[in-house]
Design a protein around this motif. Structure first.
Motif, PDB file in Angstrom:
ATOM      1  N   THR A   1      45.496  65.320  39.033  1.00 50.87           N
ATOM      2  CA  THR A   1      44.696  65.337  37.808  1.00 50.87           C
ATOM      3  C   THR A   1      43.202  65.385  38.105  1.00 50.87           C
ATOM      4  O   THR A   1      42.442  66.018  37.370  1.00 50.87           O
ATOM      5  N   THR A   2      42.792  64.729  39.163  1.00 53.70           N
ATOM      6  CA  THR A   2      41.377  64.744  39.547  1.00 53.70           C
ATOM      7  C   THR A   2      40.948  66.153  39.942  1.00 53.70           C
ATOM      8  O   THR A   2      39.903  66.650  39.506  1.00 53.70           O
ATOM      9  N   VAL A   3      41.763  66.813  40.756  1.00 50.83           N
ATOM     10  CA  VAL A   3      41.436  68.175  41.188  1.00 50.83           C
ATOM     11  C   VAL A   3      41.489  69.132  39.997  1.00 50.83           C
ATOM     12  O   VAL A   3      40.653  70.030  39.877  1.00 50.83           O
ATOM     13  N   THR A   4      42.430  68.919  39.089  1.00 52.33           N
ATOM     14  CA  THR A   4      42.499  69.752  37.874  1.00 52.33           C
ATOM     15  C   THR A   4      41.209  69.619  37.070  1.00 52.33           C
ATOM     16  O   THR A   4      40.626  70.621  36.636  1.00 52.33           O
ATOM     17  N   THR A   5      40.753  68.400  36.885  1.00 55.07           N
ATOM     18  CA  THR A   5      39.521  68.162  36.123  1.00 55.07           C
ATOM     19  C   THR A   5      38.324  68.818  36.790  1.00 55.07           C
ATOM     20  O   THR A   5      37.543  69.524  36.136  1.00 55.07           O
ATOM     21  N   VAL A   6      38.173  68.618  38.090  1.00 56.13           N
ATOM     22  CA  VAL A   6      37.012  69.167  38.800  1.00 56.13           C
ATOM     23  C   VAL A   6      37.090  70.700  38.859  1.00 56.13           C
ATOM     24  O   VAL A   6      36.071  71.380  38.722  1.00 56.13           O
ATOM     25  N   THR A   7      38.284  71.247  39.011  1.00 53.53           N
ATOM     26  CA  THR A   7      38.443  72.704  39.020  1.00 53.53           C
ATOM     27  C   THR A   7      38.059  73.285  37.660  1.00 53.53           C
ATOM     28  O   THR A   7      37.389  74.318  37.582  1.00 53.53           O
ATOM     29  N   THR A   8      38.444  72.613  36.593  1.00 56.18           N
ATOM     30  CA  THR A   8      38.065  73.058  35.247  1.00 56.18           C
ATOM     31  C   THR A   8      36.551  72.992  35.068  1.00 56.18           C
ATOM     32  O   THR A   8      35.949  73.898  34.480  1.00 56.18           O
ATOM     33  N   ILE A   9      35.935  71.954  35.583  1.00 56.65           N
ATOM     34  CA  ILE A   9      34.469  71.842  35.528  1.00 56.65           C
ATOM     35  C   ILE A   9      33.829  72.999  36.293  1.00 56.65           C
ATOM     36  O   ILE A   9      32.869  73.622  35.809  1.00 56.65           O
ATOM     37  N   LEU A  10      34.351  73.311  37.483  1.00 56.32           N
ATOM     38  CA  LEU A  10      33.816  74.431  38.266  1.00 56.32           C
ATOM     39  C   LEU A  10      33.980  75.751  37.515  1.00 56.32           C
ATOM     40  O   LEU A  10      33.114  76.631  37.589  1.00 56.32           O
ATOM     41  N   PHE A  11      35.072  75.899  36.777  1.00 57.61           N
ATOM     42  CA  PHE A  11      35.273  77.087  35.944  1.00 57.61           C
ATOM     43  C   PHE A  11      34.199  77.156  34.862  1.00 57.61           C
ATOM     44  O   PHE A  11      33.564  78.195  34.661  1.00 57.61           O
ATOM     45  N   HIS A  12      33.971  76.044  34.167  1.00 56.97           N
ATOM     46  CA  HIS A  12      32.983  76.035  33.085  1.00 56.97           C
ATOM     47  C   HIS A  12      31.550  76.207  33.604  1.00 56.97           C
ATOM     48  O   HIS A  12      30.700  76.739  32.888  1.00 56.97           O
ATOM     49  N   LYS A  13      31.293  75.790  34.819  1.00 60.30           N
ATOM     50  CA  LYS A  13      29.977  75.994  35.432  1.00 60.30           C
ATOM     51  C   LYS A  13      29.799  77.433  35.918  1.00 60.30           C
ATOM     52  O   LYS A  13      28.702  77.823  36.313  1.00 60.30           O
ATOM     53  N   GLY A  14      30.892  78.202  35.972  1.00 62.76           N
ATOM     54  CA  GLY A  14      30.805  79.596  36.405  1.00 62.76           C
ATOM     55  C   GLY A  14      31.073  79.822  37.880  1.00 62.76           C
ATOM     56  O   GLY A  14      30.953  80.948  38.366  1.00 62.76           O
TER      57      GLY A  14
ATOM     58  N   ARG B   1      39.812  81.707  41.196  1.00 63.46           N
ATOM     59  CA  ARG B   1      39.176  82.415  42.312  1.00 63.46           C
ATOM     60  C   ARG B   1      37.668  82.202  42.217  1.00 63.46           C
ATOM     61  O   ARG B   1      37.121  82.008  41.126  1.00 63.46           O
ATOM     62  N   ALA B   2      37.028  82.225  43.366  1.00 61.79           N
ATOM     63  CA  ALA B   2      35.571  82.057  43.392  1.00 61.79           C
ATOM     64  C   ALA B   2      34.902  83.264  42.742  1.00 61.79           C
ATOM     65  O   ALA B   2      35.349  84.401  42.908  1.00 61.79           O
ATOM     66  N   THR B   3      33.833  83.015  42.011  1.00 62.37           N
ATOM     67  CA  THR B   3      33.098  84.106  41.364  1.00 62.37           C
ATOM     68  C   THR B   3      32.020  84.676  42.268  1.00 62.37           C
ATOM     69  O   THR B   3      31.495  85.760  41.987  1.00 62.37           O
ATOM     70  N   ALA B   4      31.672  83.959  43.325  1.00 62.26           N
ATOM     71  CA  ALA B   4      30.652  84.422  44.267  1.00 62.26           C
ATOM     72  C   ALA B   4      31.009  83.897  45.657  1.00 62.26           C
ATOM     73  O   ALA B   4      31.812  82.968  45.792  1.00 62.26           O
ATOM     74  N   THR B   5      30.412  84.462  46.656  1.00 64.15           N
ATOM     75  CA  THR B   5      30.659  84.033  48.026  1.00 64.15           C
ATOM     76  C   THR B   5      29.898  82.742  48.325  1.00 64.15           C
ATOM     77  O   THR B   5      28.962  82.367  47.616  1.00 64.15           O
TER      78      THR B   5
END
Length: 122
Positions: free
Chosen positions: A40-53, A67-71
């Motif tokens: 659940t922690t990784v899910t939350t942080v991954t969702t945050i990374l998605f919303h941050k772009g 997937r990463a949006t940039a290198t």
């Protein structure tokens, strides 16, 4: 651009190293090889990374594939650019930065400057 937090960096490291889409489960399983972290922690942080772009995602059945949006290099460059923007004297900040480079990094910087100059001439 703000610097990634510890777990954010750990998650992004997987996407940058793997260079492919992955599920949260894959990320959790890999991190858990080294230390314990909750799904659940990784899910939350991954969702945050998605919303941050930092991550993009697509549905694959019932799960999200991220997937990463940039290198990693593009992320590092953005951090350096932000550092320069914080200075009132960009040339002085650049000079100070270069003073801390080793010989290999200086050679890479020289090559990068040559490459940029060539592209600008085209």
């Amino acid at each position: 651009m703000r610097r990634l937090g510890e777990l954010e960096a750990e998650i992004m490291d997987r996407f940058w190293r793997w260079n492919r889409p992955a599920t949260v489960r894959e990320v959790v399983d890999d991190i858990n090889l080294h230390r314990s972290v909750a799904y659940t922690t990784v899910t939350t942080v991954t969702t945050i990374l998605f919303h941050k772009g930092h991550l993009a995602r697509d549905r694959d059945g019932r799960v999200w594939l991220y997937r990463a949006t940039a290198t990693r290099e593009a992320y590092s460059a953005a951090l350096m650019e932000d550092g320069l923007e914080a200075s009132e004297d960009r040339p002085a900040a650049l000079a100070r930065f270069v003073e801390n480079l080793d010989d290999d990094e200086i050679a890479a910087l020289r090559q990068a400057l040559l490459d940029v100059g060539r592209r600008a001439q085209r």
